[in-house]
Design an enzyme around this catalytic site. Sequence first.
Site, mmCIF file in Angstrom:
data_model
loop_
_atom_site.group_PDB
_atom_site.id
_atom_site.type_symbol
_atom_site.label_atom_id
_atom_site.label_comp_id
_atom_site.label_asym_id
_atom_site.label_seq_id
_atom_site.Cartn_x
_atom_site.Cartn_y
_atom_site.Cartn_z
ATOM 1 N N GLY A 1 15.480 -42.373 -73.573
ATOM 2 C CA GLY A 1 15.119 -41.463 -72.492
ATOM 3 C C GLY A 1 15.997 -40.230 -72.356
ATOM 4 O O GLY A 1 16.134 -39.691 -71.262
ATOM 5 N N THR A 2 16.542 -39.740 -73.482
ATOM 6 C CA THR A 2 17.329 -38.502 -73.358
ATOM 7 C C THR A 2 16.423 -37.319 -73.011
ATOM 8 O O THR A 2 16.857 -36.391 -72.314
ATOM 9 C CB THR A 2 18.135 -38.193 -74.636
ATOM 10 O OG1 THR A 2 17.242 -37.954 -75.716
ATOM 11 C CG2 THR A 2 19.090 -39.314 -74.974
ATOM 12 N N ASN A 3 15.195 -37.347 -73.482
ATOM 13 C CA ASN A 3 14.265 -36.263 -73.100
ATOM 14 C C ASN A 3 13.877 -36.374 -71.630
ATOM 15 O O ASN A 3 13.719 -35.360 -70.948
ATOM 16 C CB ASN A 3 13.026 -36.272 -74.006
ATOM 17 C CG ASN A 3 13.300 -35.567 -75.318
ATOM 18 O OD1 ASN A 3 13.430 -34.354 -75.362
ATOM 19 N ND2 ASN A 3 13.419 -36.340 -76.385
ATOM 20 N N ILE B 1 0.485 -44.879 -80.040
ATOM 21 C CA ILE B 1 -0.578 -43.884 -80.228
ATOM 22 C C ILE B 1 -1.698 -44.191 -79.244
ATOM 23 O O ILE B 1 -2.105 -45.339 -79.082
ATOM 24 C CB ILE B 1 -1.067 -43.890 -81.696
ATOM 25 C CG1 ILE B 1 0.052 -43.333 -82.587
ATOM 26 C CG2 ILE B 1 -2.345 -43.080 -81.853
ATOM 27 C CD1 ILE B 1 -0.247 -43.324 -84.057
ATOM 28 N N LEU B 2 -2.170 -43.150 -78.567
ATOM 29 C CA LEU B 2 -3.176 -43.340 -77.514
ATOM 30 C C LEU B 2 -4.569 -43.050 -78.066
ATOM 31 O O LEU B 2 -4.764 -42.108 -78.842
ATOM 32 C CB LEU B 2 -2.846 -42.410 -76.339
ATOM 33 C CG LEU B 2 -1.504 -42.746 -75.669
ATOM 34 C CD1 LEU B 2 -1.028 -41.586 -74.808
ATOM 35 C CD2 LEU B 2 -1.606 -44.025 -74.856
ATOM 36 N N ASN C 1 3.303 -33.754 -75.434
ATOM 37 C CA ASN C 1 4.207 -34.642 -76.182
ATOM 38 C C ASN C 1 5.275 -33.818 -76.867
ATOM 39 O O ASN C 1 5.003 -32.699 -77.295
ATOM 40 C CB ASN C 1 3.388 -35.389 -77.249
ATOM 41 C CG ASN C 1 4.249 -36.264 -78.148
ATOM 42 O OD1 ASN C 1 5.033 -37.088 -77.666
ATOM 43 N ND2 ASN C 1 4.114 -36.095 -79.456
ATOM 44 N N MET D 1 6.314 -44.474 -77.770
ATOM 45 C CA MET D 1 6.013 -44.892 -79.142
ATOM 46 C C MET D 1 4.734 -45.714 -79.225
ATOM 47 O O MET D 1 4.741 -46.838 -79.721
ATOM 48 C CB MET D 1 7.201 -45.689 -79.708
ATOM 49 C CG MET D 1 8.487 -44.917 -79.725
ATOM 50 S SD MET D 1 8.369 -43.384 -80.698
ATOM 51 C CE MET D 1 10.051 -42.796 -80.576
ATOM 52 N N HIS E 1 7.624 -33.737 -80.180
ATOM 53 C CA HIS E 1 7.720 -34.339 -81.514
ATOM 54 C C HIS E 1 8.897 -33.707 -82.257
ATOM 55 O O HIS E 1 9.038 -32.484 -82.243
ATOM 56 C CB HIS E 1 6.411 -34.126 -82.294
ATOM 57 C CG HIS E 1 6.448 -34.781 -83.635
ATOM 58 N ND1 HIS E 1 6.291 -36.144 -83.786
ATOM 59 C CD2 HIS E 1 6.695 -34.291 -84.868
ATOM 60 C CE1 HIS E 1 6.420 -36.448 -85.067
ATOM 61 N NE2 HIS E 1 6.668 -35.339 -85.745
HETATM 62 C C1 GAR Z 1 12.760 -38.097 -79.560
HETATM 63 O O1 GAR Z 1 13.398 -37.541 -80.671
HETATM 64 C C2 GAR Z 1 11.284 -37.761 -79.573
HETATM 65 O O2 GAR Z 1 11.008 -36.474 -80.038
HETATM 66 C C3 GAR Z 1 10.777 -38.791 -80.536
HETATM 67 O O3 GAR Z 1 11.482 -39.961 -80.191
HETATM 68 C C4 GAR Z 1 12.757 -39.620 -79.645
HETATM 69 C C5 GAR Z 1 12.897 -40.270 -78.292
HETATM 70 O O4 GAR Z 1 14.193 -40.105 -77.774
HETATM 71 N N1 GAR Z 1 9.345 -38.939 -80.427
HETATM 72 C C6 GAR Z 1 8.563 -39.162 -81.467
HETATM 73 O O5 GAR Z 1 8.968 -39.315 -82.578
HETATM 74 C C7 GAR Z 1 7.080 -39.203 -81.138
HETATM 75 N N2 GAR Z 1 6.292 -39.072 -82.319
HETATM 76 P P1 GAR Z 1 14.505 -40.271 -76.224
HETATM 77 O O6 GAR Z 1 13.957 -41.622 -75.771
HETATM 78 O O7 GAR Z 1 16.018 -40.238 -76.173
HETATM 79 O O8 GAR Z 1 13.886 -39.120 -75.500
#
Ligand code: GAR
Length: 206
Positions: A16-18, A97-98, A112, A95, A114
């Site tokens: 969940g850093t994003n 796919i919908l 989203n 993670m 990516h």
């Molecule tokens: C992030 O790098 C995001 O872009 C990627 O997973 C990581 C989640 O990190 N998403 C994908 O690859 C989707 N196809 P987070 O939980 O620290 O945000």
Amino acid sequence: MTNNIADIAVLVSGGGTNLQALIDAQKSGIIKSGKIKLVVSNNANAYALTRAKDNGINTATVLKKECSSQAEFEQKIIDILKENDIDLIVLAGFMSILSVNFTDTFRDRIINVHPSLIPSFCGEGFYGLRVHEAALSKGVKVTGATVHFVNEIPDGGNIIVQKAVDVFEGDTPEILQKRVMEQAEWKILPAATELVCSSMTAKAAV
Ligand code: GAR
């Protein structure tokens, strides 16, 4: 929409850093046209849930193993999003796919992040560290991140924002992932979220 502010749900699966970048952007005023109302996880142990709770954001967890099918799993999430009157759904490291049923239910209302410059290293099977492993195996000198609308094609919806990031000799997937997050994802995801929310609130005000 609450007081012409878009109600946001963030869907997560992991660290969940994003999500944290979105919370910080809301606090600092970068996101001002939307408010994170809910965090939904498909993983009960996701640290993202702790980040949400620490910031007073409601959470919900929907586990695939407790559903008899992908359709039931998605329907449970749809029901929660509708009950909460969510305007915008942000996939932040979600993670799963919908299906078209889900994406059509919220057409033009799902975005989203990516971790590559789409159309490189994207689509089914490209997620998390795998994306950076593929970029390093290919020997690209520049990678980056993309925020896009979500439709029924994995990573196939319209692109909203992209940001390039340099690849350096000696990079490991982990080092590259961290650089892409710091220099691109944590900046463009809040920026794109504000962009989409402000366009939604402008339309609602007409
Ligand atoms: C992030 O790098 C995001 O872009 C990627 O997973 C990581 C989640 O990190 N998403 C994908 O690859 C989707 N196809 P987070 O939980 O620290 O945000």
